[in-house]
Motif scaffolding. Structure first.
Motif, PDB file in Angstrom:
ATOM      1  N   SER A  41      36.213  36.335  76.125  1.00 53.54           N
ATOM      2  CA  SER A  41      35.811  36.230  74.725  1.00 53.54           C
ATOM      3  C   SER A  41      35.429  34.789  74.389  1.00 53.54           C
ATOM      4  O   SER A  41      34.439  34.552  73.686  1.00 53.54           O
ATOM      5  CB  SER A  41      36.950  36.683  73.813  1.00 53.54           C
ATOM      6  N   GLY A  42      36.201  33.849  74.882  1.00 52.62           N
ATOM      7  CA  GLY A  42      35.891  32.434  74.648  1.00 52.62           C
ATOM      8  C   GLY A  42      34.585  32.026  75.300  1.00 52.62           C
ATOM      9  O   GLY A  42      33.776  31.295  74.703  1.00 52.62           O
ATOM     10  N   ARG A  43      34.338  32.500  76.497  1.00 53.46           N
ATOM     11  CA  ARG A  43      33.085  32.187  77.183  1.00 53.46           C
ATOM     12  C   ARG A  43      31.902  32.799  76.432  1.00 53.46           C
ATOM     13  O   ARG A  43      30.838  32.191  76.334  1.00 53.46           O
ATOM     14  CB  ARG A  43      33.129  32.693  78.625  1.00 53.46           C
ATOM     15  N   GLN A  44      32.111  33.998  75.871  1.00 47.66           N
ATOM     16  CA  GLN A  44      31.049  34.641  75.084  1.00 47.66           C
ATOM     17  C   GLN A  44      30.724  33.802  73.846  1.00 47.66           C
ATOM     18  O   GLN A  44      29.560  33.596  73.520  1.00 47.66           O
ATOM     19  CB  GLN A  44      31.488  36.050  74.663  1.00 47.66           C
ATOM     20  N   ARG A  45      31.763  33.289  73.176  1.00 47.00           N
ATOM     21  CA  ARG A  45      31.537  32.461  71.989  1.00 47.00           C
ATOM     22  C   ARG A  45      30.866  31.137  72.331  1.00 47.00           C
ATOM     23  O   ARG A  45      29.992  30.666  71.619  1.00 47.00           O
ATOM     24  CB  ARG A  45      32.868  32.179  71.284  1.00 47.00           C
ATOM     25  N   MET A  46      31.260  30.527  73.455  1.00 44.34           N
ATOM     26  CA  MET A  46      30.761  29.196  73.803  1.00 44.34           C
ATOM     27  C   MET A  46      29.358  29.227  74.422  1.00 44.34           C
ATOM     28  O   MET A  46      28.535  28.371  74.115  1.00 44.34           O
ATOM     29  CB  MET A  46      31.716  28.498  74.784  1.00 44.34           C
ATOM     30  N   THR A  47      29.101  30.184  75.301  1.00 37.52           N
ATOM     31  CA  THR A  47      27.840  30.178  76.047  1.00 37.52           C
ATOM     32  C   THR A  47      26.900  31.315  75.683  1.00 37.52           C
ATOM     33  O   THR A  47      25.742  31.281  76.083  1.00 37.52           O
ATOM     34  CB  THR A  47      28.121  30.260  77.567  1.00 37.52           C
ATOM     35  N   GLY A  48      27.406  32.323  74.984  1.00 37.16           N
ATOM     36  CA  GLY A  48      26.560  33.457  74.648  1.00 37.16           C
ATOM     37  C   GLY A  48      26.597  34.565  75.684  1.00 37.16           C
ATOM     38  O   GLY A  48      25.963  35.593  75.509  1.00 37.16           O
ATOM     39  N   THR A  49      27.325  34.376  76.763  1.00 33.77           N
ATOM     40  CA  THR A  49      27.450  35.402  77.798  1.00 33.77           C
ATOM     41  C   THR A  49      28.866  35.387  78.360  1.00 33.77           C
ATOM     42  O   THR A  49      29.513  34.335  78.415  1.00 33.77           O
ATOM     43  CB  THR A  49      26.431  35.197  78.933  1.00 33.77           C
ATOM     44  N   SER A  50      29.324  36.548  78.759  1.00 35.76           N
ATOM     45  CA  SER A  50      30.659  36.627  79.357  1.00 35.76           C
ATOM     46  C   SER A  50      30.586  36.743  80.874  1.00 35.76           C
ATOM     47  O   SER A  50      31.577  37.019  81.527  1.00 35.76           O
ATOM     48  CB  SER A  50      31.410  37.828  78.780  1.00 35.76           C
ATOM     49  N   ALA A  51      29.403  36.545  81.426  1.00 30.96           N
ATOM     50  CA  ALA A  51      29.208  36.687  82.871  1.00 30.96           C
ATOM     51  C   ALA A  51      30.047  35.672  83.641  1.00 30.96           C
ATOM     52  O   ALA A  51      30.334  34.570  83.156  1.00 30.96           O
ATOM     53  CB  ALA A  51      27.737  36.511  83.219  1.00 30.96           C
TER      54      ALA A  51
END
Length: 119
Positions: A41-51
């Motif tokens: 979830s944090g990666r999705q917020r920071m970079t726009g992707t959860s990959a």
């Protein structure tokens, strides 16, 4: 070696968190850890992707700074052993393993094979 979770699972987990479910409920429902849900979830917020980010990496060559010294030393004393070269490098403050010295010599195509025909 382990593999990263697939992007489809990551996207479903992040979508559930964004929909308002608690992190613990999402982790329980999808069978992943709470910390994984938080990280994705944090990666999705920071970079726009959860990959997943790339795994592994390139190892640096610890013998590169002393390459010239080692090659010159092997040229002056071709029968120098790997342990002796390792000790000389340690005396100079370069601490390297036996395997690192061996791999360096192998890359440089310096062989230590002894045979009667070469003598």
């Amino acid at each position: 070696m382990t593999r990263a979770y697939g992007n489809d699972l990551r996207e479903r987990v992040v979508a559930a968190v964004l929909a308002g479910e608690t992190v613990r409920a999402v982790a329980s429902r999808f069978g992943v850890s709470v910390s994984a849900v938080v990280k994705w979830s944090g990666r999705q917020r920071m970079t726009g992707t959860s990959a997943a980010r790339p795994m592994g990496g390139k190892r640096r060559d610890v013998m590169q700074p002393v390459r010239d010294f080692a090659l010159a030393r092997m040229k002056t004393a071709p029968s120098l052993t790997i342990r002796a070269l390792q000790a000389e490098l340690a005396a100079q403050g370069v601490v390297v393993s036996y395997g690192a010295v061996w791999a360096f010599l192998h890359r440089e195509q310096l062989s230590f094979k002894k045979n009667r025909a070469g003598q």
